[in-house]
Write a protein that holds these residues in place. Structure first.
Motif, PDB file in Angstrom:
ATOM      1  N   ARG A  51       0.834  -1.205   0.000  1.00  0.00           N
ATOM      2  CA  ARG A  51       0.000   0.000   0.000  1.00  0.00           C
ATOM      3  C   ARG A  51       0.869   1.254   0.000  1.00  0.00           C
ATOM      4  N   ASP A  52       1.958   1.228   0.764  1.00  0.00           N
ATOM      5  CA  ASP A  52       2.859   2.376   0.786  1.00  0.00           C
ATOM      6  C   ASP A  52       3.481   2.614  -0.586  1.00  0.00           C
ATOM      7  N   ASN A  53       3.936   1.531  -1.217  1.00  0.00           N
ATOM      8  CA  ASN A  53       4.561   1.664  -2.537  1.00  0.00           C
ATOM      9  C   ASN A  53       3.580   2.202  -3.566  1.00  0.00           C
ATOM     10  N   LEU A  54       2.357   1.675  -3.514  1.00  0.00           N
ATOM     11  CA  LEU A  54       1.343   2.114  -4.461  1.00  0.00           C
ATOM     12  C   LEU A  54       0.946   3.563  -4.196  1.00  0.00           C
ATOM     13  N   TYR A  55       0.811   3.906  -2.927  1.00  0.00           N
ATOM     14  CA  TYR A  55       0.451   5.276  -2.567  1.00  0.00           C
ATOM     15  C   TYR A  55       1.547   6.247  -2.989  1.00  0.00           C
ATOM     16  N   CYS A  56       2.797   5.808  -2.861  1.00  0.00           N
ATOM     17  CA  CYS A  56       3.914   6.652  -3.276  1.00  0.00           C
ATOM     18  C   CYS A  56       3.857   6.919  -4.777  1.00  0.00           C
ATOM     19  N   VAL A  66      -3.213  16.838  -6.242  1.00  0.00           N
ATOM     20  CA  VAL A  66      -4.451  16.815  -5.469  1.00  0.00           C
ATOM     21  C   VAL A  66      -4.252  17.521  -4.126  1.00  0.00           C
ATOM     22  N   TYR A  67      -3.137  17.225  -3.475  1.00  0.00           N
ATOM     23  CA  TYR A  67      -2.853  17.850  -2.182  1.00  0.00           C
ATOM     24  C   TYR A  67      -2.684  19.362  -2.337  1.00  0.00           C
ATOM     25  N   ALA A 120      -0.108  15.939   4.551  1.00  0.00           N
ATOM     26  CA  ALA A 120       1.313  16.206   4.346  1.00  0.00           C
ATOM     27  C   ALA A 120       2.156  15.155   5.056  1.00  0.00           C
ATOM     28  N   LYS A 121       1.766  14.801   6.274  1.00  0.00           N
ATOM     29  CA  LYS A 121       2.498  13.789   7.031  1.00  0.00           C
ATOM     30  C   LYS A 121       2.423  12.435   6.339  1.00  0.00           C
ATOM     31  N   ALA A 122       1.250  12.084   5.803  1.00  0.00           N
ATOM     32  CA  ALA A 122       1.091  10.806   5.113  1.00  0.00           C
ATOM     33  C   ALA A 122       2.035  10.712   3.917  1.00  0.00           C
ATOM     34  N   GLU A 128       9.377   8.236   3.063  1.00  0.00           N
ATOM     35  CA  GLU A 128      10.435   7.698   3.904  1.00  0.00           C
ATOM     36  C   GLU A 128      10.466   6.177   3.809  1.00  0.00           C
ATOM     37  N   ALA A 129       9.280   5.563   3.846  1.00  0.00           N
ATOM     38  CA  ALA A 129       9.210   4.107   3.747  1.00  0.00           C
ATOM     39  C   ALA A 129       9.725   3.620   2.399  1.00  0.00           C
TER      40      ALA A 129
END
Length: 274
Positions: A51-56, A66-67, A120-122, A128-129
């Protein structure tokens, strides 16, 4: 050991060979346990790493836009509120007090500013991950599979509170990419010996198999449901350059619209405050 129950328990712990007519049942139990471990690890890997990789990837291609637009929309909303409050003061023949208006608007939009900080933190956390080396992720997953096999409460309901806490600590380490903690936990288990590899004595083999089948089905359903959620639902779309370009163009158009609104409200506020 004179009865079949003793033979079964000892066999599951690796002590004796099963009688021939029991072997197929315990082969099923062993296969189901391995399937459970595989699915449990797969689910957590989806949640903790894929999920982290995909979100990145989503952030890189679309998410930043979007942000940025979300932040701009909050700014426009704040300006609109300031204009309305300043206009109300002018209508009452009063000079707008911008510092008071600013404080009021910030208070009213506190939830939006909090969401901006969380988004922003997400993004920072995922970036970082993403820097974690691929070989480390592989080791993490292998260590985690060992942890699940040896300490998962569903596989070992007789675990002590201390061992359950250790399992929870291992879960947290896996999800935060802390390979050192997982190494230490597995090392501790190795030093203390195999804690419990057998099916619990107060369950019949049939009950054990039934419960494992239920747990496996639940995990399969959870994984399928998970793939329908964000960002997994975008996995194939993010590989489509046409779709990605369409989303990027939409965000650019939205940004142009918001910037135009911001300019209008800034000019109005300047006039009202002047």
């Amino acid at each position: 050991m004179n009865d079949k129950k003793d033979i079964i328990e000892a066999s599951l712990c690796g002590g004796l060979s099963l009688e021939p007519f029991f072997s197929p049942l315990y082969e099923e139990i062993d296969e189901m346990r391995q399937r459970f471990i595989q699915l449990y690890t797969r689910r957590d890997h989806l949640l903790s790493h894929e999920r982290d990789n995909l979100y990145c990837r989503y952030v890189e291609l679309i998410g930043r836009r979007v942000y940025s637009n979300f932040c701009l929309s909050v700014e426009v909303r704040a300006l609109k509120m300031k204009v309305e409050m300043a206009q109300a003061a002018v209508n009452h023949n009063q000079r707008p007090r911008l510092s008071e208006i600013e404080a009021t608007v910030r208070s009213r939009l506190e939830d939006y500013y909090e969401e901006m900080a969380q988004r922003a933190k997400a993004i920072r956390d995922v970036e970082e991950a993403e820097r974690i080396a691929s070989f480390t992720v592989t080791e993490l997953r292998n260590l985690y599979r060992t942890l699940v096999r040896r300490l998962h409460p569903d596989l070992h309901p007789d675990l002590s509170e201390e061992m359950i806490d250790l399992f929870m600590k291992g879960q947290a380490a896996y999800r935060s990419y802390d390979v050192e903690v997982l190494r230490e936990i597995i090392k501790r288990l190795d030093m203390e010996g195999d804690l419990t590899e057998c099916v619990i004595a107060d369950r019949s083999p049939e009950e054990t198999l039934r419960r494992l089948e239920q747990d496996v089905k639940k995990l399969e359903d959870e994984i399928e449901a998970l793939k329908e959620t964000f960002p997994f639902c975008l996995e194939m779309k993010l590989l489509d350059p046409v779709w990605v370009k369409e989303q990027q163009d939409e965000q650019e158009e939205e940004r142009s619209r918001l910037e135009a609104q911001r300019k209008i409200y800034e000019e109005r506020l300047s006039i009202l405050a002047g």
